[in-house]
Write a protein that holds these residues in place. Structure first.
Motif, short mmCIF file in Angstrom:
data_model
loop_
_atom_site.label_atom_id
_atom_site.label_comp_id
_atom_site.label_asym_id
_atom_site.label_seq_id
_atom_site.Cartn_x
_atom_site.Cartn_y
_atom_site.Cartn_z
N TYR A 225 -4.66 -5.32 -1.58
CA TYR A 225 -4.11 -4.27 -1.39
C TYR A 225 -5.07 -3.62 -0.26
N GLN A 226 -6.29 -3.27 -0.85
CA GLN A 226 -7.30 -2.38 0.07
C GLN A 226 -7.43 -3.02 1.55
N MET A 227 -7.67 -4.40 1.37
CA MET A 227 -7.94 -5.24 2.61
C MET A 227 -7.02 -4.87 3.54
N ARG A 228 -5.71 -5.10 3.27
CA ARG A 228 -4.27 -5.11 4.13
C ARG A 228 -4.50 -3.56 4.48
N ASN A 229 -4.59 -2.45 3.68
CA ASN A 229 -4.70 -1.28 4.18
C ASN A 229 -6.16 -0.67 4.46
N TRP A 230 -6.84 -1.56 5.16
CA TRP A 230 -8.19 -1.30 5.19
C TRP A 230 -8.73 0.25 5.68
N TYR A 231 -7.92 0.53 6.57
CA TYR A 231 -8.21 1.73 7.36
C TYR A 231 -8.54 2.96 6.34
N TYR A 232 -8.28 2.90 5.36
CA TYR A 232 -8.33 4.11 4.22
C TYR A 232 -9.14 3.98 3.27
N PHE A 233 -10.09 3.09 3.41
CA PHE A 233 -11.19 2.59 2.35
C PHE A 233 -12.30 2.88 3.08
N ASN A 234 -13.29 3.45 2.56
CA ASN A 234 -14.80 3.77 3.23
C ASN A 234 -15.42 2.19 3.43
N TRP A 235 -15.52 1.32 2.60
CA TRP A 235 -16.27 0.22 2.42
C TRP A 235 -15.80 -0.58 3.52
N LEU A 236 -14.57 -0.61 3.70
CA LEU A 236 -13.77 -1.32 4.88
C LEU A 236 -14.02 -0.80 6.28
N GLY A 274 -1.58 12.04 0.19
CA GLY A 274 -0.73 10.79 -0.54
C GLY A 274 -1.88 9.77 -0.89
N LYS A 275 -1.37 9.13 -1.94
CA LYS A 275 -2.30 7.73 -2.45
C LYS A 275 -2.40 6.84 -1.30
N ASP A 422 -2.61 7.23 -12.09
CA ASP A 422 -1.56 7.71 -11.29
C ASP A 422 -1.65 7.11 -9.83
N GLY A 423 -2.42 6.54 -9.68
CA GLY A 423 -2.65 5.53 -8.37
C GLY A 423 -3.43 6.45 -7.17
N PHE A 424 -4.08 7.47 -7.56
CA PHE A 424 -4.94 8.31 -6.61
C PHE A 424 -6.46 7.82 -6.48
N TYR A 425 -7.02 7.79 -5.31
CA TYR A 425 -8.48 7.23 -5.44
C TYR A 425 -9.49 8.60 -5.47
N PRO A 426 -10.78 8.35 -5.98
CA PRO A 426 -11.50 9.47 -5.73
C PRO A 426 -11.73 9.92 -4.49
N ILE A 427 -11.80 11.34 -4.38
CA ILE A 427 -12.00 11.98 -2.94
C ILE A 427 -13.24 12.57 -2.86
N ALA A 428 -14.11 12.67 -2.01
CA ALA A 428 -15.41 13.00 -1.80
C ALA A 428 -15.01 14.75 -1.57
#
Length: 436
Positions: A225-236, A274-275, A422-428
């Motif tokens: 999922y993260q690789m498909r939606n890669w724009y929204y994850f910092n490692w990618l 949003g998540k 709840d499907g939310f990621y940690p935010i800085a």
């Protein structure tokens, strides 16, 4: 520290080691092709939209080129790219593509197999993978076109800079997709930058409504999922300040022939909460400080319905450079120079035209990886500044060893960040997020 010169902190006692890459003696002739009659073989690593565009441009050069291998983590992406470039709409590429099924590689290690079959590699995966792919391409003695940015964390920048030194020793050509440096109008402005005197400040923008979002599918693992939606994850991706705004930031670095010594700024998630937007911010405002006292004010925003502006303004002691207008004006606003954009070439094509021309001639002409990595680090320290609310120093960040990449590359592996119940990621959170 003087950031105008090429730093050599990675070279010790005449040798260099980078992740197992031993520096090799310089090659006397970089015109080494595996194909017959000077044919330049190409491997595409990363078959998404940008990869499809980049390989089309590579195959549209005047040289004797042929695409012989493709690699992507996902088979559907590879197949989609292949279908596009072999369609009737791409008739001009006919005869330049020879990729049998055996040369279509998928999975996390696919890049190594595809590279082995080529003379030139095109690196267009999400940027988190750029350091390991770039390092491997240099190890395999390949000429390289790589999209920006060059990494998503300081550890990745170190890896790229180490490999860039080896590429230089091996006389490998490396072009980075910061295409403003290959755009006729920007080059004309750069050649005349002394008309404005000493550059004392700059303003750069990448403000628009944002990009695509990929919805989660039930069968996907978290890694997929993260690789498909890669724009929204910092490692990618490294956040949009790194993935997109690097273009504008790089213009200031280029025209100044320098890099910031520190950064401070602010940012957050005001609208895109949003998540589906993972962990990145929707706006950043950064103040970059250079060693000579000049300041770059940088802003980027992904918020629908707001002012759109993608541009750069460089202010000097005698006048200013207006990049979007392709004009130079004095302090009173009088136009001193204006570039006629009527016949301006496509810079995305120019990148490949110049790269492949140099390769065909056996010239070692390009080593863009160094400035590509340093402009990437500029964007990264900007992100670190907005996430933390602290002043981030260039050297401290570069030597921090901060590494946000996964420890294992597998679709069943756990990514560096995971959602809560709840499907939310940690935010800085500025004031709470700490780097040092």
């Amino acid at each position: 520290m003087n950031h105008k010169t090429t730093r050599r902190e990675f070279v010790k006692n005449g040798s260099l080691i980078a992740g197992g890459l031993l520096a090799a003696p310089a090659m006397g002739n970089v015109n080494f092709f595996s194909g017959a009659k000077g044919e330049i073989k190409i491997a595409l690593i990363g078959c998404g939209g940008r990869g499809t565009g980049a390989v089309t441009q590579a195959l549209s050069t005047k040289q004797n080129v042929k695409l012989v291998a493709m690699a992507d983590a996902f088979k559907d992406r590879l197949d989609g790219c292949y279908k596009t470039i072999t369609s009737e709409d791409m008739a001009s590429l006919k005869g330049k593509i020879d990729v049998p099924e055996a040369n279509k590689f998928t999975g996390f290690d696919a890049y190594k197999k595809a590279m082995a079959l080529a003379d030139v590699v095109i690196l267009t995966t999400p940027p988190g993978f750029r350091p390991i792919h770039f390092e491997e391409a240099v190890k395999q003695n390949k000429h390289i076109f790589t999209e920006k940015p060059m990494a998503t964390d300081p550890a990745g920048i170190k890896k790229v800079l180490d490999a860039a030194e080896i590429a230089k020793q091996k006389k490998l050509n490396v072009v980075v997709g910061l295409q403003r440096r290959y755009q006729d109008s920007y080059r004309a402005l750069f050649d005349r930058k002394d008309m404005i005197g000493e550059i004392i400040s700059g303003q750069v923008w990448w403000n628009n409504s944002g990009v695509w979002v990929k919805q989660r599918e039930p069968q996907q693992t978290e890694m997929e999922y993260q690789m498909r939606n890669w724009y929204y994850f910092n490692w990618l991706c490294g956040d949009h300040i790194n993935e997109q705004h690097i273009h504008n930031i790089d213009v200031m670095n280029w025209f100044k022939n320098a890099y910031p010594v520190k950064a401070q700024g602010m940012g957050g998630r005001q609208v895109r909460t949003g998540k589906q937007y993972g962990e990145i911010y929707d706006h950043h405002y950064v103040e970059f400080h250079y060693a000579d006292g000049s300041i770059l004010n940088s802003q980027c925003r992904h918020i629908p319905g707001t002012m759109s502006k993608v541009d750069e303004l460089l202010v000097g002691t005698k006048g200013s450079i207006y990049c979007d207008q392709a004009a130079i004006k004095d302090r009173s606003g009088k136009v001193l120079y204006a570039f006629d954009k009527k016949n301006e070439r496509n810079p995305y094509q120019t990148e490949h035209d110049e790269l492949f021309a140099a390769i065909a001639k056996g010239e070692h002409k390009f080593n863009n990886a160094e400035y590509g990595a340093r402009s990437t680090l500029t964007a990264i320290i900007g992100r670190m500044a907005t996430y933390s609310g602290q002043v981030i120093e260039w050297d401290k960040a570069l030597n921090s060893g901060i590494d946000i990449m996964p420890k294992e590359y597998s679709f069943n592996a756990t990514p560096p960040v995971v959602p809560d119940a709840d499907g939310f990621y940690p935010i800085a959170m500025p004031g709470k997020t700490k780097y040092f």
